[in-house]
Design an enzyme around this catalytic site. Structure first.
Site: not given
Length: 116
Positions: A10-12
Site C-alpha cells: 500500500r506504500c508508494s
C-alpha cells in the site's frame, strides 16, 4: 538476515523500490512485513546493518504512534523500541532492502541502489 525486501504494497515508496530493483534485474524475496512481522532479533539485526538506532526506524507521524501514547522523548531503551516495532509493525519505516549482507531504507527509493 537473508536478502529480501520488507515491503508494504500500500506504500508508494515501497512499490517504487520493488519496481526499481526489478528494472535492474534484481529479484529479491518480498516479505509483506504487516503479514509476517520481523522479530525483535531480526529488527536488531536490521538496525545494525543500517547503522541506526531502533527509534530511527519508527514512523513517528503514523497515527498509531500517537494512539499508543508514544513519544520520541519517552526515554525508551533500544530494546523497548524494538519491542514496540515487533508488536506494531505498522510503525516500521519502509521499504527496507537487505542485499548481500548490507541494508538500505528506500526513502527515497533510489537509496537502495547504493547496495548494488
Amino acid at each position: 538476515m537473508r536478502d529480501c525486501i520488507l515491503h508494504n504494497p500500500r506504500c508508494s515508496k515501497s512499490r517504487e523500490t520493488v519496481k526499481l530493483l526489478q528494472e535492474r534485474g534484481i529479484e529479491l524475496p518480498v516479505i509483506e512485513y504487516l503479514q509476517t512481522p520481523p522479530t525483535k532479533a531480526e529488527l536488531a539485526e536490521i538496525c545494525k546493518l543500517l547503522d541506526v538506532k531502533p527509534l530511527q526506524l519508527v514512523r513517528t507521524k503514523e497515527a498509531l504512534f500517537a494512539e499508543l501514547g508514544l513519544s520520541k522523548d519517552n526515554g525508551f531503551s533500544d530494546a523497548q523500541w524494538l519491542a514496540v516495532l515487533a508488536e506494531h509493525p505498522k510503525l516500521l519505516e519502509r521499504p527496507i532492502v537487505i542485499y548481500k549482507g548490507r541494508a538500505a531504507l528506500g526513502r527515497p527509493p533510489e537509496k537502495v541502489l547504493d547496495l548494488l
